[in-house]
Design a protein around this motif. Sequence first.
Motif, PDB file in Angstrom:
ATOM      1  N   GLY A 165      46.010  -7.762  11.187  1.00 27.24           N
ATOM      2  CA  GLY A 165      47.198  -6.468  12.152  1.00 27.24           C
ATOM      3  C   GLY A 165      48.251  -7.681  11.379  1.00 27.24           C
ATOM      4  O   GLY A 165      49.283  -7.286  12.470  1.00 27.24           O
ATOM      5  N   ARG A 166      48.220  -8.352  11.204  1.00 29.82           N
ATOM      6  CA  ARG A 166      49.157  -9.787  11.092  1.00 29.82           C
ATOM      7  C   ARG A 166      49.163 -10.630  10.122  1.00 29.82           C
ATOM      8  O   ARG A 166      48.199 -10.605   9.322  1.00 29.82           O
ATOM      9  CB  ARG A 166      49.454 -10.511  12.417  1.00 29.82           C
ATOM     10  CG  ARG A 166      48.157 -11.433  12.726  1.00 29.82           C
ATOM     11  CD  ARG A 166      48.394 -12.570  13.991  1.00 29.82           C
ATOM     12  NE  ARG A 166      46.949 -13.593  13.670  1.00 29.82           N
ATOM     13  CZ  ARG A 166      46.876 -14.507  13.339  1.00 29.82           C
ATOM     14  NH1 ARG A 166      48.720 -15.361  12.066  1.00 29.82           N
ATOM     15  NH2 ARG A 166      45.854 -15.288  13.202  1.00 29.82           N
ATOM     16  N   ALA A 167      50.671 -11.135  10.051  1.00 23.45           N
ATOM     17  CA  ALA A 167      51.082 -11.821   8.673  1.00 23.45           C
ATOM     18  C   ALA A 167      50.342 -13.315   9.045  1.00 23.45           C
ATOM     19  O   ALA A 167      49.756 -13.540  10.335  1.00 23.45           O
ATOM     20  CB  ALA A 167      51.849 -12.492   8.121  1.00 23.45           C
ATOM     21  N   VAL A 191      36.520 -20.807  -3.440  1.00 19.46           N
ATOM     22  CA  VAL A 191      37.567 -20.644  -2.742  1.00 19.46           C
ATOM     23  C   VAL A 191      37.625 -19.801  -1.103  1.00 19.46           C
ATOM     24  O   VAL A 191      37.057 -18.790  -1.798  1.00 19.46           O
ATOM     25  CB  VAL A 191      37.974 -19.703  -4.048  1.00 19.46           C
ATOM     26  CG1 VAL A 191      39.477 -18.652  -3.621  1.00 19.46           C
ATOM     27  CG2 VAL A 191      37.966 -20.136  -5.134  1.00 19.46           C
ATOM     28  N   LEU A 192      37.997 -20.341  -0.302  1.00 15.32           N
ATOM     29  CA  LEU A 192      37.912 -20.307   1.210  1.00 15.32           C
ATOM     30  C   LEU A 192      39.502 -18.926   1.400  1.00 15.32           C
ATOM     31  O   LEU A 192      40.597 -19.425   1.331  1.00 15.32           O
ATOM     32  CB  LEU A 192      38.081 -21.581   1.791  1.00 15.32           C
ATOM     33  CG  LEU A 192      38.142 -20.649   3.475  1.00 15.32           C
ATOM     34  CD1 LEU A 192      37.013 -20.046   3.381  1.00 15.32           C
ATOM     35  CD2 LEU A 192      38.308 -22.198   4.619  1.00 15.32           C
ATOM     36  N   ARG A 193      39.007 -18.356   1.653  1.00 13.49           N
ATOM     37  CA  ARG A 193      40.014 -16.923   1.909  1.00 13.49           C
ATOM     38  C   ARG A 193      40.217 -16.694   3.150  1.00 13.49           C
ATOM     39  O   ARG A 193      39.991 -16.326   3.971  1.00 13.49           O
ATOM     40  CB  ARG A 193      40.339 -14.996   1.486  1.00 13.49           C
ATOM     41  CG  ARG A 193      39.419 -15.397  -0.652  1.00 13.49           C
ATOM     42  CD  ARG A 193      39.262 -14.210  -1.391  1.00 13.49           C
ATOM     43  NE  ARG A 193      39.221 -14.252  -2.600  1.00 13.49           N
ATOM     44  CZ  ARG A 193      39.772 -14.786  -3.059  1.00 13.49           C
ATOM     45  NH1 ARG A 193      40.619 -15.264  -3.352  1.00 13.49           N
ATOM     46  NH2 ARG A 193      39.079 -14.886  -4.673  1.00 13.49           N
ATOM     47  N   VAL A 194      41.404 -17.079   3.296  1.00 10.88           N
ATOM     48  CA  VAL A 194      41.926 -16.643   4.927  1.00 10.88           C
ATOM     49  C   VAL A 194      42.890 -16.384   4.478  1.00 10.88           C
ATOM     50  O   VAL A 194      44.375 -16.584   4.340  1.00 10.88           O
ATOM     51  CB  VAL A 194      42.862 -18.612   5.237  1.00 10.88           C
ATOM     52  CG1 VAL A 194      43.206 -19.280   6.510  1.00 10.88           C
ATOM     53  CG2 VAL A 194      41.947 -19.635   4.360  1.00 10.88           C
ATOM     54  N   ASP A 195      43.330 -15.173   5.445  1.00 12.99           N
ATOM     55  CA  ASP A 195      43.817 -13.940   4.585  1.00 12.99           C
ATOM     56  C   ASP A 195      43.726 -12.778   5.602  1.00 12.99           C
ATOM     57  O   ASP A 195      44.717 -12.055   4.867  1.00 12.99           O
ATOM     58  CB  ASP A 195      43.528 -13.286   2.959  1.00 12.99           C
ATOM     59  CG  ASP A 195      41.998 -12.563   3.227  1.00 12.99           C
ATOM     60  OD1 ASP A 195      41.667 -12.793   4.352  1.00 12.99           O
ATOM     61  OD2 ASP A 195      41.836 -12.715   1.694  1.00 12.99           O
ATOM     62  N   GLY A 196      43.559 -13.094   6.874  1.00 16.18           N
ATOM     63  CA  GLY A 196      43.283 -11.951   7.501  1.00 16.18           C
ATOM     64  C   GLY A 196      42.070 -11.100   7.235  1.00 16.18           C
ATOM     65  O   GLY A 196      42.820  -9.807   8.058  1.00 16.18           O
ATOM     66  N   GLY A 197      41.850 -10.879   6.538  1.00 12.26           N
ATOM     67  CA  GLY A 197      40.999 -10.123   5.454  1.00 12.26           C
ATOM     68  C   GLY A 197      41.566  -8.713   4.446  1.00 12.26           C
ATOM     69  O   GLY A 197      40.662  -7.648   4.231  1.00 12.26           O
ATOM     70  N   SER A 198      42.665  -9.409   4.404  1.00  8.11           N
ATOM     71  CA  SER A 198      42.595  -8.701   3.265  1.00  8.11           C
ATOM     72  C   SER A 198      41.994  -8.838   2.184  1.00  8.11           C
ATOM     73  O   SER A 198      42.016  -7.644   1.132  1.00  8.11           O
ATOM     74  CB  SER A 198      44.132  -9.852   2.484  1.00  8.11           C
ATOM     75  OG  SER A 198      44.978  -9.148   3.259  1.00  8.11           O
ATOM     76  N   THR A 224      41.391  -2.661   2.816  1.00  5.49           N
ATOM     77  CA  THR A 224      42.972  -2.366   3.275  1.00  5.49           C
ATOM     78  C   THR A 224      42.467  -1.028   4.288  1.00  5.49           C
ATOM     79  O   THR A 224      41.664  -0.485   4.790  1.00  5.49           O
ATOM     80  CB  THR A 224      43.890  -1.583   2.235  1.00  5.49           C
ATOM     81  OG1 THR A 224      44.597  -1.399   2.492  1.00  5.49           O
ATOM     82  CG2 THR A 224      42.523  -0.546   1.253  1.00  5.49           C
ATOM     83  N   THR A 225      43.512  -0.968   4.931  1.00  6.30           N
ATOM     84  CA  THR A 225      43.713  -0.617   6.424  1.00  6.30           C
ATOM     85  C   THR A 225      44.475   0.353   5.667  1.00  6.30           C
ATOM     86  O   THR A 225      44.985   1.181   6.938  1.00  6.30           O
ATOM     87  CB  THR A 225      43.504  -1.263   7.890  1.00  6.30           C
ATOM     88  OG1 THR A 225      44.985  -2.234   7.373  1.00  6.30           O
ATOM     89  CG2 THR A 225      42.463  -1.936   8.297  1.00  6.30           C
ATOM     90  N   ALA A 226      45.221   0.507   5.056  1.00 11.66           N
ATOM     91  CA  ALA A 226      46.622   1.027   4.583  1.00 11.66           C
ATOM     92  C   ALA A 226      45.998   2.623   4.142  1.00 11.66           C
ATOM     93  O   ALA A 226      47.518   3.515   4.453  1.00 11.66           O
ATOM     94  CB  ALA A 226      47.167   0.824   3.630  1.00 11.66           C
ATOM     95  N   LEU A 227      44.761   3.171   3.987  1.00 15.50           N
ATOM     96  CA  LEU A 227      44.314   4.350   3.691  1.00 15.50           C
ATOM     97  C   LEU A 227      43.673   5.086   4.474  1.00 15.50           C
ATOM     98  O   LEU A 227      42.879   4.616   5.500  1.00 15.50           O
ATOM     99  CB  LEU A 227      43.445   3.963   2.729  1.00 15.50           C
ATOM    100  CG  LEU A 227      43.625   3.512   0.808  1.00 15.50           C
ATOM    101  CD1 LEU A 227      42.951   3.107   0.313  1.00 15.50           C
ATOM    102  CD2 LEU A 227      44.793   3.823   0.691  1.00 15.50           C
ATOM    103  N   PRO A 228      44.396   6.286   4.793  1.00 13.42           N
ATOM    104  CA  PRO A 228      43.449   7.193   5.780  1.00 13.42           C
ATOM    105  C   PRO A 228      41.865   7.529   5.007  1.00 13.42           C
ATOM    106  O   PRO A 228      41.261   7.350   4.025  1.00 13.42           O
ATOM    107  CB  PRO A 228      44.103   8.563   5.196  1.00 13.42           C
ATOM    108  CG  PRO A 228      44.598   8.848   4.298  1.00 13.42           C
ATOM    109  CD  PRO A 228      44.796   7.295   3.490  1.00 13.42           C
ATOM    110  N   THR A 229      41.151   7.458   6.226  1.00 14.26           N
ATOM    111  CA  THR A 229      39.688   8.174   6.395  1.00 14.26           C
ATOM    112  C   THR A 229      39.905   9.447   5.007  1.00 14.26           C
ATOM    113  O   THR A 229      40.225  10.352   5.144  1.00 14.26           O
ATOM    114  CB  THR A 229      38.834   8.359   6.520  1.00 14.26           C
ATOM    115  OG1 THR A 229      39.203   7.912   8.063  1.00 14.26           O
ATOM    116  CG2 THR A 229      37.537   8.778   7.033  1.00 14.26           C
ATOM    117  N   HIS A 230      38.939   9.464   3.561  1.00 13.60           N
ATOM    118  CA  HIS A 230      39.399  10.010   2.659  1.00 13.60           C
ATOM    119  C   HIS A 230      38.622  11.481   3.080  1.00 13.60           C
ATOM    120  O   HIS A 230      38.624  12.711   2.496  1.00 13.60           O
ATOM    121  CB  HIS A 230      38.069   9.636   1.228  1.00 13.60           C
ATOM    122  CG  HIS A 230      36.855   8.912   1.723  1.00 13.60           C
ATOM    123  ND1 HIS A 230      36.428   8.403   2.301  1.00 13.60           N
ATOM    124  CD2 HIS A 230      35.687  10.147   0.944  1.00 13.60           C
ATOM    125  CE1 HIS A 230      34.424   8.726   2.267  1.00 13.60           C
ATOM    126  NE2 HIS A 230      35.226   9.397   1.505  1.00 13.60           N
TER     127      HIS A 230
END
Length: 286
Positions: A220-222, A247-254, A258-264
């Motif tokens: 939930g943040r940058a 490759v270590l992904r340090v991205d807040g879980g991106s 995504t959390t931007a979609l509604p439950t389908h």
Amino acid sequence: MSTTSRTEPLGRPRHVLVTGAAGGIGAAICAAFAAEGCTITAADLREEELGALAEELRQRHGVPVGPLAADLSDAEAAAGLVARAAESAGEPDVLVNAAGIYPATPLPEMTAALWDRVMDINVRAAMLTSTAFADLRIAAGRPGAVVNISSGAALRARPGAAHYCASKAALEMLTRGCAIEYGPYGIRVNAVSPGFVTVDSAVNPISPEYAAAVSVNPLGRAGEPGEIAAAVRWLAGPESLWTTGAVLRVDGGSSAGTTALPTHWRGPSEIQAGRTTEQSEGTAAR
């Protein structure tokens, strides 16, 4: 040929060469290593910003910090950067390739010159500095560590960034290729892939709308530059001696999703739940 990546006692502070050092993430990486007492060579095209960074780190941490002006779009300058750093502060023990540009260019407006410039700075320069660094370490019979700064764009395309996305995907494969070829000499090559990090960069400006959209992630943040620097320190340090090609992904879980979609849909359908149409109709009749 050495078959170990274990470190050896240096008898001196480590020398860390950072490209893109005048930027937010690059400057944070320099500060993180300076806090450890390392000697820093900070390389970038922006001489005024480099000078200010060097003075700040010297005063705060009392370590040698050498600004090194370099245009990494020039192949000769990129290839000679490690040698210049060695001449001024001794052979580097760690190389961090943090330099990169992120122009916004839709494909219908793309030119060969702009495509090449992005590739030259984001990929070719990292290849040239990494091979020069490895040559120096191999000749001296010493291990070393390279950390490249990638991006979530290596995995997910976005409008106006085909050149940037392609460059970061190439950088991650370059990381793996270098790990394979230089691992037998004790030289580890890894990458950190940041999500969106707030840096307020004049080189790579970001609109507020883009920042808000790309900051949507499970946490939930940058991100903050120091959080990327911490990952770089770990990959370059003694606690990751059996890590290369990662490759270590340090991205807040991106990169997880995504959390931007509604439950389908809410709940399973009848067939998904294992109920046949006949069973459903019979239940309704009773």
